[in-house]
Design a protein around this motif. Sequence first.
Motif, short mmCIF file in Angstrom:
data_model
loop_
_atom_site.label_atom_id
_atom_site.label_comp_id
_atom_site.label_asym_id
_atom_site.label_seq_id
_atom_site.Cartn_x
_atom_site.Cartn_y
_atom_site.Cartn_z
N TYR A 1 -7.51 -2.54 12.79
CA TYR A 1 -6.54 -2.85 11.74
C TYR A 1 -5.38 -1.85 11.71
N THR A 2 -5.09 -1.22 12.82
CA THR A 2 -4.05 -0.19 12.84
C THR A 2 -2.71 -0.72 12.38
N ASP A 3 -2.36 -1.95 12.77
CA ASP A 3 -1.04 -2.49 12.45
C ASP A 3 -0.85 -2.78 10.97
N ASP A 4 -1.82 -3.46 10.34
CA ASP A 4 -1.63 -3.83 8.94
C ASP A 4 -2.36 -2.92 7.96
N MET A 5 -3.13 -1.95 8.44
CA MET A 5 -3.75 -0.97 7.56
C MET A 5 -3.57 0.42 8.18
N PRO A 6 -2.32 0.84 8.42
CA PRO A 6 -2.09 2.09 9.15
C PRO A 6 -2.59 3.34 8.42
N VAL A 7 -2.46 3.36 7.08
CA VAL A 7 -2.87 4.56 6.34
C VAL A 7 -4.38 4.73 6.39
N SER A 8 -5.12 3.65 6.17
CA SER A 8 -6.58 3.72 6.24
C SER A 8 -7.04 4.07 7.66
N SER A 9 -6.37 3.51 8.65
CA SER A 9 -6.73 3.76 10.04
C SER A 9 -6.51 5.22 10.42
N GLU A 10 -5.48 5.82 9.83
CA GLU A 10 -5.23 7.24 10.07
C GLU A 10 -6.20 8.10 9.26
N ALA A 11 -6.43 7.71 8.00
CA ALA A 11 -7.29 8.51 7.12
C ALA A 11 -8.71 8.61 7.65
N ILE A 12 -9.23 7.51 8.20
CA ILE A 12 -10.63 7.52 8.63
C ILE A 12 -10.84 8.44 9.83
N ARG A 13 -9.77 8.70 10.57
CA ARG A 13 -9.89 9.63 11.71
C ARG A 13 -9.92 11.08 11.24
N GLN A 14 -9.55 11.31 9.98
CA GLN A 14 -9.47 12.68 9.47
C GLN A 14 -10.62 13.06 8.54
N ILE A 15 -11.44 12.09 8.17
CA ILE A 15 -12.50 12.39 7.21
C ILE A 15 -13.63 13.19 7.85
N GLN A 16 -14.34 13.92 7.01
CA GLN A 16 -15.47 14.72 7.48
C GLN A 16 -16.79 14.22 6.90
N SER A 17 -16.73 13.24 6.01
CA SER A 17 -17.95 12.76 5.33
C SER A 17 -18.24 11.32 5.72
N ARG A 18 -18.38 11.09 7.02
CA ARG A 18 -18.50 9.72 7.52
C ARG A 18 -19.75 9.02 6.98
N ARG A 19 -20.90 9.68 7.03
CA ARG A 19 -22.13 9.05 6.54
C ARG A 19 -22.04 8.72 5.07
N ALA A 20 -21.47 9.64 4.29
CA ALA A 20 -21.32 9.39 2.85
C ALA A 20 -20.43 8.18 2.60
N LEU A 21 -19.40 8.01 3.41
CA LEU A 21 -18.50 6.87 3.25
C LEU A 21 -19.24 5.56 3.51
N TYR A 22 -20.00 5.49 4.59
CA TYR A 22 -20.72 4.26 4.91
C TYR A 22 -21.75 3.94 3.82
N VAL A 23 -22.43 4.94 3.33
CA VAL A 23 -23.42 4.71 2.27
C VAL A 23 -22.72 4.26 0.98
N ALA A 24 -21.57 4.86 0.68
CA ALA A 24 -20.83 4.48 -0.53
C ALA A 24 -20.37 3.03 -0.46
N VAL A 25 -19.89 2.60 0.70
CA VAL A 25 -19.49 1.19 0.84
C VAL A 25 -20.71 0.29 0.68
N LEU A 26 -21.84 0.70 1.22
CA LEU A 26 -23.08 -0.07 1.08
C LEU A 26 -23.48 -0.22 -0.39
#
Length: 559
Positions: A135-160
Motif C-alpha cells: 500500500y505504499t502508493d495510497d498509504m505512504p505515511v503508514s508504509s513509512e511508519a511501520i518500517r520505523q517501529i520497534q514494537s512489532r509484536r505489540a502492534l500485531y497483538v493490538a490489531v488482533l
Amino acid sequence: KSIDGFDIEGGWLSVNSDELRKDPKKILGLFHAAQAEQLDIHPKALRAITRNLTAVDGIRNDHAANRLFIEMLTSKLDPETTLRRLNEAGVFGRFVPDFGRVVAQMQHDMYHVYTVDEHTIFAIGILHKIENGIYTDDMPVSSEAIRQIQSRRALYVAVLLHDIAKGRGGDHSVLGAEVAQALCPRFGLSGEETETATWLVRHHLLMSNTAFRRDINDPQTISAFCEIVQSIERLRLLMVLTAADIRAVGPNVWTAWKAALLRDLYKAAEERLTGGYLGGVQEERIEHAKEKMRARLTDLPSQVADEHIARGYPSYWLSFDSDTHAMHARLAYEATSRTESITIKNRIDPFKGVTEVTIFAGDHPGIFSRIAGAMAVSGANIVDAKIFTTTDGMALDTFWIQDDSGGSFDRPEGLARLHNRIKETLAGRLRPREELRRGSQLTPRLKVFKVAPRVLIDNDASRTHTLIEVNGRDRPGLLYDLTRVLSALNLQIASAHITTYGESAVDVFYVKDVFGLQIANETKLGQIRKGLLGVMEDDDDLVSVGEANIPATRISVAE
C-alpha cells in the motif's frame, strides 16, 4: 515424507486423532507448519481437529502453544490466511475464548460490512500488506511508519485485540484494554510489549476521532492529542493500526480524504513530539506566513498583498498554507476590481479526493447555512469547512466537498449548477429548505436504522471556541438544518467537520457567541442542545422559527 512430525498426503499436511489426543499442542503445530511450508491442511486432519477441539482448552496457558500462536500471528508468511483457517476450524475461538465471543458477531449498521471476527482477520491481513509495501502508493505515511517501529509484536497483538470486547455493553476500547492486559502476558509478551499493546487497544479510535472530528489547525487539538500519545513510537503504531482498522471496515471506506486528514494529524503531531513545533512563537509564524504570501504575489501591485494582510485576523494566517493565502488575495483583488457581490473559485484535489470551493461575499448572519443548503440541493457533500469574516466585513469561506461516490465534485456541469445555486441562495431567490423538502425523503434502507441522537458541548477542546458535536441518523439536508439552528441562536460558526459512518452522521462545529467568545451561559447551552436535538429527533415535524427549522414545542429562540 513428513514435516515437523506431520505427514504429507498428496501435498497436504495431515495428522490423525490419536496424535492430537496424546499431544493437543499438535493442533496449533499443524497450522504453524502449514503456514511455514505454505501448504494446505488435509480435510481428514481438519475432521480430526473438530473431534478433539475440547483438547484445546488444556493448552491455553501452555508456553509452547502460545509461542506457536504468536509466531503465526506475526509471521511474514500470510498471517491472515492462517488465522482464517484457525477460525474456520474453531481452534481460534477455543484457544482465545475472548475472540470466540466475537466470532460471527454481526454489527447492525450500514458502516460495518463484516462480522467482528472477519473484520479483525482482514485488519491483520492489511497490516501485513502495509508492512510488505503493497500500500505504499495510497498509504505512504503508514508504509513509512511501520518500517520505523520497534514494537512489532505489540502492534500485531493490538490489531488482533482492538475489537475483542465489542458486544459487552460498555466502551469496547476500555473493556478491550482489560482483556489485552490479561492476554498479552499469556501470549508471551514482555511487560513493555503488554503496556504498548494495551495502550493501543485502549486508544485505537483516538487518531480517527481526532482527525475526522476536530480542527487540526487548532493548537489545542494537537496538544490534547499529543498529551495522550506522548511518544513518536506510539504515534507511528497508532497511525498504522488506525489505517489497518479503517481499511478493514469494508469496501470504499478508506478514502483519499480520510487518508489526507490522518496524514495531516500525523505530521502535526510528529512535529510537536520531535520538538519541531513552533506553536509557542505564534507571532513569528504569522509574520512568516504573510511574507511567504507576499513572495507569491510579485506579479500584482504591492497594495494587493497589503490589503489582504489587513483583512486577516491572526487565526486566518495559521489556518492555511501560503499558496492558499495567495489564492485568497487574488480572489479578493478580482472581486473588488470587478465590484462583484459574490466570487467563487474551485480547486480540485484528486489526491485528497475533494473539491475545494472558496466563496468571497458580503458577510451576513446565516451565510454558512445558506451555502450548505445550496450545496445540498446541488448534490454536494460537505466534509470540511472553514469560515472567516475579514476585517472589512467580508465572508471568506472555504468548503471541501465530495460527490455521492466519495470523490471530487468535479463535473463541469455540476460545478456550474453549484455556483449558480449558491449565488441564487445568497441573493434570496432560491430557498434550499423548500427544494430539500421535495426530495429529501429517507430511503427505506436508512429508515430501518435508528440512531440515538446526541449533542455534546465542550469548552475545553479549544481555547477560543466552543465545540459542538452532533451525532444521529444521516439524511439529505441535515447539515443545512443544523446550521440553521446555530444561526438562529446567533452563533458564529468558525469551522465544521462532517463525518458519516453508514447511516450515522457526526457533525462537529467550532462556534463563538455574538461577542466572539466561548458559550458558557447554561441557558444558552440548553437552547443549543434542545434546538439541535429537535432537528435530529424529528425529521418531519419541523416548523420555521426565524432562520431555523426547530420543533416549536422544543425551543423558543428569543435572543
